[in-house]
Design a protein around this motif. Structure first.
Motif, mmCIF file in Angstrom:
data_model
loop_
_atom_site.group_PDB
_atom_site.id
_atom_site.type_symbol
_atom_site.label_atom_id
_atom_site.label_comp_id
_atom_site.label_asym_id
_atom_site.label_seq_id
_atom_site.Cartn_x
_atom_site.Cartn_y
_atom_site.Cartn_z
ATOM 1 N N SER A 166 -12.278 13.099 9.312
ATOM 2 C CA SER A 166 -12.336 12.447 10.627
ATOM 3 C C SER A 166 -11.257 11.376 10.789
ATOM 4 O O SER A 166 -10.896 11.027 11.907
ATOM 5 C CB SER A 166 -13.731 11.885 10.885
ATOM 6 O OG SER A 166 -14.225 11.221 9.754
ATOM 7 N N ASN A 167 -10.738 10.856 9.661
ATOM 8 C CA ASN A 167 -9.650 9.874 9.736
ATOM 9 C C ASN A 167 -8.457 10.380 8.936
ATOM 10 O O ASN A 167 -8.596 11.277 8.106
ATOM 11 C CB ASN A 167 -10.105 8.538 9.146
ATOM 12 C CG ASN A 167 -11.192 7.889 9.985
ATOM 13 O OD1 ASN A 167 -11.110 7.863 11.208
ATOM 14 N ND2 ASN A 167 -12.224 7.404 9.318
ATOM 15 N N THR A 168 -7.304 9.762 9.177
ATOM 16 C CA THR A 168 -6.097 10.149 8.445
ATOM 17 C C THR A 168 -6.219 9.765 6.964
ATOM 18 O O THR A 168 -6.759 8.706 6.621
ATOM 19 C CB THR A 168 -4.863 9.460 9.077
ATOM 20 O OG1 THR A 168 -4.762 9.906 10.428
ATOM 21 C CG2 THR A 168 -3.582 9.786 8.330
ATOM 22 N N ILE A 169 -5.723 10.656 6.107
ATOM 23 C CA ILE A 169 -5.676 10.398 4.660
ATOM 24 C C ILE A 169 -4.204 10.403 4.258
ATOM 25 O O ILE A 169 -3.435 11.253 4.705
ATOM 26 C CB ILE A 169 -6.473 11.482 3.898
ATOM 27 C CG1 ILE A 169 -7.972 11.352 4.237
ATOM 28 C CG2 ILE A 169 -6.255 11.373 2.384
ATOM 29 C CD1 ILE A 169 -8.779 12.588 3.943
ATOM 30 N N VAL A 170 -3.827 9.435 3.441
ATOM 31 C CA VAL A 170 -2.421 9.295 3.075
ATOM 32 C C VAL A 170 -2.244 9.579 1.582
ATOM 33 O O VAL A 170 -2.970 9.035 0.750
ATOM 34 C CB VAL A 170 -1.900 7.874 3.409
ATOM 35 C CG1 VAL A 170 -0.403 7.764 3.120
ATOM 36 C CG2 VAL A 170 -2.181 7.515 4.864
ATOM 37 N N LEU A 171 -1.303 10.463 1.269
ATOM 38 C CA LEU A 171 -1.041 10.796 -0.127
ATOM 39 C C LEU A 171 0.327 10.261 -0.549
ATOM 40 O O LEU A 171 1.365 10.760 -0.110
ATOM 41 C CB LEU A 171 -1.092 12.315 -0.349
ATOM 42 C CG LEU A 171 -2.374 13.045 0.070
ATOM 43 C CD1 LEU A 171 -2.274 14.533 -0.254
ATOM 44 C CD2 LEU A 171 -3.613 12.446 -0.590
ATOM 45 N N ASP A 172 0.296 9.216 -1.348
ATOM 46 C CA ASP A 172 1.479 8.702 -2.032
ATOM 47 C C ASP A 172 2.679 8.439 -1.118
ATOM 48 O O ASP A 172 3.806 8.771 -1.479
ATOM 49 C CB ASP A 172 1.879 9.692 -3.147
ATOM 50 C CG ASP A 172 2.526 8.983 -4.343
ATOM 51 O OD1 ASP A 172 2.132 7.846 -4.637
ATOM 52 O OD2 ASP A 172 3.420 9.565 -4.976
ATOM 53 N N LEU A 173 2.421 7.835 0.012
ATOM 54 C CA LEU A 173 3.505 7.486 0.940
ATOM 55 C C LEU A 173 3.752 5.979 0.857
ATOM 56 O O LEU A 173 3.158 5.186 1.581
ATOM 57 C CB LEU A 173 3.135 7.907 2.369
ATOM 58 C CG LEU A 173 4.109 7.486 3.479
ATOM 59 C CD1 LEU A 173 5.499 8.059 3.266
ATOM 60 C CD2 LEU A 173 3.570 7.888 4.846
ATOM 61 N N ASN A 174 4.631 5.593 -0.078
ATOM 62 C CA ASN A 174 4.887 4.170 -0.305
ATOM 63 C C ASN A 174 6.021 3.699 0.600
ATOM 64 O O ASN A 174 7.198 3.834 0.266
ATOM 65 C CB ASN A 174 5.220 3.954 -1.784
ATOM 66 C CG ASN A 174 5.408 2.491 -2.127
ATOM 67 O OD1 ASN A 174 4.658 1.633 -1.643
ATOM 68 N ND2 ASN A 174 6.409 2.190 -2.923
ATOM 69 N N ILE A 175 5.639 3.169 1.760
ATOM 70 C CA ILE A 175 6.632 2.680 2.731
ATOM 71 C C ILE A 175 6.276 1.252 3.113
ATOM 72 O O ILE A 175 5.152 0.800 2.898
ATOM 73 C CB ILE A 175 6.669 3.562 4.008
ATOM 74 C CG1 ILE A 175 5.255 3.733 4.586
ATOM 75 C CG2 ILE A 175 7.312 4.907 3.707
ATOM 76 C CD1 ILE A 175 5.211 4.477 5.911
ATOM 77 N N GLU A 176 7.232 0.544 3.688
ATOM 78 C CA GLU A 176 6.998 -0.856 4.043
ATOM 79 C C GLU A 176 5.854 -0.986 5.044
ATOM 80 O O GLU A 176 5.716 -0.158 5.950
ATOM 81 C CB GLU A 176 8.269 -1.461 4.631
ATOM 82 C CG GLU A 176 9.338 -1.713 3.586
ATOM 83 C CD GLU A 176 10.585 -2.284 4.235
ATOM 84 O OE1 GLU A 176 10.631 -3.516 4.429
ATOM 85 O OE2 GLU A 176 11.485 -1.511 4.566
ATOM 86 N N PRO A 177 5.059 -2.044 4.888
ATOM 87 C CA PRO A 177 3.879 -2.236 5.742
ATOM 88 C C PRO A 177 4.169 -2.213 7.240
ATOM 89 O O PRO A 177 3.338 -1.747 8.023
ATOM 90 C CB PRO A 177 3.350 -3.607 5.315
ATOM 91 C CG PRO A 177 3.778 -3.724 3.898
ATOM 92 C CD PRO A 177 5.110 -3.043 3.808
ATOM 93 N N LYS A 178 5.367 -2.668 7.650
ATOM 94 C CA LYS A 178 5.634 -2.640 9.096
ATOM 95 C C LYS A 178 5.592 -1.206 9.627
ATOM 96 O O LYS A 178 5.277 -0.975 10.789
ATOM 97 C CB LYS A 178 6.968 -3.306 9.440
ATOM 98 C CG LYS A 178 8.180 -2.760 8.739
ATOM 99 C CD LYS A 178 9.423 -3.592 9.084
ATOM 100 C CE LYS A 178 10.588 -3.193 8.195
ATOM 101 N NZ LYS A 178 11.739 -4.055 8.333
ATOM 102 N N TYR A 179 5.864 -0.229 8.762
ATOM 103 C CA TYR A 179 5.811 1.173 9.186
ATOM 104 C C TYR A 179 4.407 1.762 9.054
ATOM 105 O O TYR A 179 4.007 2.592 9.866
ATOM 106 C CB TYR A 179 6.822 2.019 8.396
ATOM 107 C CG TYR A 179 8.233 1.510 8.584
ATOM 108 C CD1 TYR A 179 8.832 1.542 9.841
ATOM 109 C CD2 TYR A 179 8.948 0.962 7.524
ATOM 110 C CE1 TYR A 179 10.113 1.042 10.033
ATOM 111 C CE2 TYR A 179 10.229 0.461 7.706
ATOM 112 C CZ TYR A 179 10.811 0.503 8.965
ATOM 113 O OH TYR A 179 12.060 0.004 9.149
#
Ligand SMILES: [Zn+2]
Length: 325
Positions: free
Chosen positions: A46-59
């Motif tokens: 039901s929500n987005t799941i993120v796999l190993d996407l290490n990007i800056e918090p502003k993004y």
């Protein structure tokens, strides 16, 4: 679906609801890595799941604004380019998951310093500076899993696959229903077909070239036998049955072995492994360390020390095998 548009991020469609994301301009070389967004899908998550996407918090904030809540984030190992900005996802209320024992590197930089053996060759301040240029901040709380565990978030399964040649906790991720294999940092780093990169990374004591070659075979089997797509931390999407990633990685290891083998032949090396490593280290075979200043030279020297040592150990193993055979 409409692919979100965010400045400095590149979104590539793997399937209609799974995207490979890449931060284009980065603060420093070991600051970011590509990863997957599993978008919400009825009956699955039901929500987005993120796999190993290490990007800056502003993004990650921009992603949150466009796609809504993020329930889970999975980190594949404790290298700097995979953990520096994970705190940003935590701040967006995602629960963070990382493999034991490198999960503790995300909560305390000192564990990273000690765990990878930097502590044997440099002071903590050197690593603090390295963390600073890569904008590392620690997470508050990380859920640990064992490499090879299967993670389940609502109705999505994420199989974790140990690829220990790179680091002792390093895992690839496999989505069985979606048939996507994410090999993470195994060493396929071609940004586009034909591009060149560094290749497999084994600049730590815990790495092993033999283990690496086994991992590449294992990844190749999983890809060819049951996957449609292969993604990784620093490369383009590959479709089955393209064997490029595996040939590329094996070839890179072979090239390094040749480079170091030639240097061995040209140098008057002692029979002592330690002395030989130090002699080769002075030649700047892998990294142009002489041009480096300050703390980075110490860190690159540390990595190259282990890369050379791994190749010398590999050579010894090969010779032993030949002698026995
Ligand atoms: Zn790594």
């Amino acid at each position: 679906m409409t692919i979100p548009k965010i400045k400095n991020l590149e979104f590539r469609e793997v399937t209609e609801d799974i995207l490979l994301v890449h931060q284009i301009k980065v603060p420093d070389q070991f600051s970011c890595c590509d990863g997957l967004l599993i978008l919400p899908k009825e009956g699955r998550n039901s929500n987005t799941i993120v796999l190993d996407l290490n990007i800056e918090p502003k993004y990650s904030i921009e992603i949150y604004k466009k796609l809504g809540p993020i329930s889970h984030y999975v980190c594949t190992h404790g290298h700097m380019d995979h953990m520096s900005h994970v705190y940003g996802w935590e701040a967006l209320n995602a629960s963070i998951h990382a493999p034991f024992s490198e999960a503790y590197y995300l909560t305390d930089l000192y564990n990273f310093y000690n765990g990878f053996g930097f502590s044997e060759m440099m002071d903590f301040h050197t690593i603090e500076k390295f963390a600073h240029i890569n904008k590392y901040f620690s997470c508050k709380e990380v859920n640990t899993f064992e490499p090879a565990d299967i993670l389940k978030f609502e109705n999505i399964e994420v199989e974790t696959i140990p690829f220990k040649g790179h680091s002792k906790a390093h895992v690839g991720l496999y989505l069985p229903r979606e048939k996507i294999l994410h090999i993470s940092c195994l060493g396929f780093d071609q940004s586009e077909p034909g591009a060149d990169g560094f290749g497999p990374w084994y600049g730590f004591e815990e790495c092993s070239i033999e283990q690496y070659l086994d991992d590449i075979d294992k990844a190749e089997n999983i890809f060819l036998e049951k996957s449609k797509f292969l993604t990784s931390s620093h490369a383009y999407i590959v479709k089955n049955p393209d064997k490029t990633p595996f040939e590329y990685m094996r070839n890179k290891i072979k090239e390094n072995q040749k480079l170091i083998g030639t240097a061995i032949l040209n140098s008057k090396l002692s029979s002592n492994l330690e002395e030989s490593v130090n002699l080769l280290l002075e030649q700047d075979l892998i990294f142009q360390k002489k041009k480096m200043k300050s703390f980075l030279k110490k860190i690159y020297t540390f990595w190259e020390y282990w890369i050379i040592k791994k190749h010398l150990q590999h050579t010894y193993k090969i010779l032993e095998i030949e002698e026995e055979g």
